[in-house]
Every structure is written in structure tokens, then in C-alpha cells.
Design an enzyme around this catalytic site. Structure first.
Site, PDB file in Angstrom:
ATOM      1  N   ALA A 127      -3.557  -0.447   8.082  1.00 15.67           N
ATOM      2  CA  ALA A 127      -2.195   0.014   8.386  1.00 15.67           C
ATOM      3  C   ALA A 127      -1.995   1.414   7.839  1.00 15.67           C
ATOM      4  O   ALA A 127      -2.938   2.038   7.358  1.00 15.67           O
ATOM      5  CB  ALA A 127      -1.175  -0.955   7.789  1.00 15.67           C
ATOM      6  N   ASN A 128      -0.779   1.930   7.921  1.00 19.41           N
ATOM      7  CA  ASN A 128      -0.465   3.242   7.347  1.00 19.41           C
ATOM      8  C   ASN A 128       0.901   3.175   6.671  1.00 19.41           C
ATOM      9  O   ASN A 128       1.565   2.134   6.699  1.00 19.41           O
ATOM     10  CB  ASN A 128      -0.515   4.323   8.429  1.00 19.41           C
ATOM     11  CG  ASN A 128       0.496   4.062   9.521  1.00 19.41           C
ATOM     12  OD1 ASN A 128       1.705   4.065   9.293  1.00 19.41           O
ATOM     13  ND2 ASN A 128       0.008   3.786  10.726  1.00 19.41           N
ATOM     14  N   ARG A 129       1.328   4.270   6.073  1.00 24.46           N
ATOM     15  CA  ARG A 129       2.516   4.249   5.216  1.00 24.46           C
ATOM     16  C   ARG A 129       3.836   4.464   5.954  1.00 24.46           C
ATOM     17  O   ARG A 129       4.857   4.692   5.327  1.00 24.46           O
ATOM     18  CB  ARG A 129       2.393   5.322   4.134  1.00 24.46           C
ATOM     19  CG  ARG A 129       1.263   5.074   3.165  1.00 24.46           C
ATOM     20  CD  ARG A 129       1.313   6.083   2.029  1.00 24.46           C
ATOM     21  NE  ARG A 129       0.119   6.025   1.221  1.00 24.46           N
ATOM     22  CZ  ARG A 129      -0.103   5.091   0.287  1.00 24.46           C
ATOM     23  NH1 ARG A 129       0.814   4.184   0.043  1.00 24.46           N
ATOM     24  NH2 ARG A 129      -1.223   5.103  -0.391  1.00 24.46           N
ATOM     25  N   SER A 130       3.831   4.440   7.273  1.00 22.81           N
ATOM     26  CA  SER A 130       5.095   4.642   7.995  1.00 22.81           C
ATOM     27  C   SER A 130       6.113   3.553   7.629  1.00 22.81           C
ATOM     28  O   SER A 130       5.782   2.369   7.616  1.00 22.81           O
ATOM     29  CB  SER A 130       4.827   4.590   9.501  1.00 22.81           C
ATOM     30  OG  SER A 130       6.042   4.480  10.203  1.00 22.81           O
ATOM     31  N   ALA A 182       4.000   5.341  14.220  1.00 21.94           N
ATOM     32  CA  ALA A 182       2.735   5.816  13.652  1.00 21.94           C
ATOM     33  C   ALA A 182       1.662   4.815  14.076  1.00 21.94           C
ATOM     34  O   ALA A 182       1.274   3.926  13.319  1.00 21.94           O
ATOM     35  CB  ALA A 182       2.838   5.908  12.137  1.00 21.94           C
TER      36      ALA A 182
END
Ligand code: C5P
Length: 223
Positions: A29-32, A95
Site C-alpha cells: 500500500a502507500n501513505r495516501s 494514489a
């Protein structure tokens, strides 16, 4: 029926990160946070648009009055978008993960002994939702807006991205470490259109959203 300058217009907003599973309990995943996208959905609805918010996993509550479509992966996000077209406009703030694990293990990947060597994770490309929405054709929204998170040469990279993706506008921001933008409450953006670029002052994500929504309303009034 809503009132306001965007009454009668349908707008798609994509938001949040995507989660790309490796096995039943792990994902990439990512930090969005989804904050900017949810604020855009709320601002468009406030101007009377009929908003569909297709969102990856976030901790946020969907804004009142929008059609909320939750999803998890990039492939699911694209399927949800395709199921909901056509729209008069689209704003892609999500994102989306560029890659996903090639294999989704059916069971939890186990570490059996202390000297087990971790298996490499092979990645494959995800669909580019913004580029697909921007593809010319009868279903293309009249106005397609992308976002671009950059860590350097923001205007240059975002201008190239606008052309590469085929969208009409790009809202670019600098998410390099120390700006506090990713996950934060405020944003500093540059709006890039075919006419050139325009730097907006540092402001709350809600204010960026309101300014963008009103620019979109102006665009529909003028065209
Ligand atoms: O290429 P990059 O990820 O920086 O582009 C950002 C823009 O493209 C955002 O508007 C984002 O929502 C969209 N995007 C997308 N699908 C992808 C990757 C990016 O819709 N797979």
C-alpha cells in the site's frame, strides 16, 4: 435535484490508496489518506454536482450526498469506474498502486524455520485508471482532472504527465519528505492546463478542493 453551478453534472472522483494483496493477511500500500479526494467530492457536491466517489481503503467517512463506492485494489477500482460511466467530469485523486504482486497466495505465506530465505515478490503492472478515463471516445468525460504527487521538478514532471496521461488538467503537489502534505491537512498545488501553470497559495485541502470545484464550474459555464 441539487442547486448550484454544477447542478445536472455527474462527476467521478477516485480517492485513497489501493491495497494490493500478497496473501489473505498482507498487502502492499502507500501513505495516501484520501483527505484531498474526499474534500474534492464534498466540494463538488456542495456546488450541486451528482458525485460518485470510488475510494480505496481509508479511515474517512464518505461526505454526505455522494454515491460512495468502496474498493480495495487498482483492478477493482477500474472495474467500479467502468461500471459507473459515463460522467461529465472526472477527478482522479487516488494514489493507485502502480504494481501489484503477480501471485496472490491462497493461504498465509509461512516462515517455517529461522533460516528460511524470503521468496522474492514479483510485481506486475496495474491499469492506469486516469489514462483509461482520458482515452478519447464517446464515453470520455468532457473534463478530466488528474493529480500528480511529485518529489522534485514538480511543474516540469506534471506538465509532461498531463500530456502522457491525456487528461485536461493536472493538480500537482510536492510530497517530498518534510512538506507534511501526504497525510496532512494542507496542500500547496500548481494547476496545470493546456494554457500553462498557476501556483496556488498554501491552503487547507478543503480550500484546494473548493477552488478546484469552482474552477470546474467556471469551465462548464464557459464551454
Ligand atoms: O503517474 P502518477 O501515478 O504520478 O499519476 C498520478 C495521477 O494518475 C493521479 O491522478 C492518479 O489518480 C492517477 N493514476 C491512476 N491509475 C494509476 C496510476 C495513477 O488513475 N494506476
Amino acid at each position: 435535484q441539487q442547486n448550484g453551478p454544477l447542478a445536472g453534472k455527474s462527476v467521478l472522483v477516485t480517492a485513497g490508496p489501493t491495497h494490493e494483496p500478497l496473501d489473505p493477511v498482507r498487502y502492499l500500500a502507500n501513505r495516501s489518506s484520501g483527505k484531498q479526494g474526499y474534500a474534492v467530492a464534498a466540494a463538488l457536491a456542495d456546488l450541486g454536482a451528482s458525485v460518485t466517489l470510488v475510494s480505496g481503503p481509508t479511515t474517512l467517512r464518505a461526505p454526505a450526498g455522494v454515491t460512495y463506492v468502496p474498493c480495495e485494489t487498482a483492478c477493482q477500482m477500474l472495474a467500479c469506474v467502468k461500471a459507473a460511466v459515463p460522467f461529465d467530469a472526472a477527478v482522479c485523486t487516488a494514489a493507485v498502486a502502480d504494481w501489484r504482486p503477480e501471485v496472490l497466495a491462497g493461504q498465509k505465506i509461512k516462515k517455517i524455520s529461522r533460516d528460511d530465505v524470503p521468496a522474492p515478490i514479483r510485481l506486475v503492472s496495474n491499469p492506469d485508471i486516469l489514462a483509461e478515463i482520458s482515452t478519447p471516445g464517446s464515453q470520455r468525460p468532457a473534463l478530466v482532472v488528474g493529480f500528480a504527487a511529485e518529489t522534485e521538478k514538480v511543474e516540469e514532471h506534471a506538465t509532461a504527465k498531463r500530456q502522457r496521461k491525456g487528461c485536461d488538467w493536472i493538480v500537482a503537489n510536492d510530497v517530498s519528505a518534510g512538506t507534511g502534505i501526504m497525510g496532512g491537512d494542507s496542500n500547496q498545488v500548481v494547476l496545470i492546463t493546456a494554457q500553462g501553470s498557476e501556483r496556488w497559495p498554501h491552503m487547507l485541502k478543503e480550500e484546494v478542493a473548493q477552488r478546484l470545484a469552482s474552477r470546474m464550474a467556471d469551465w462548464f459555464t464557459e464551454s
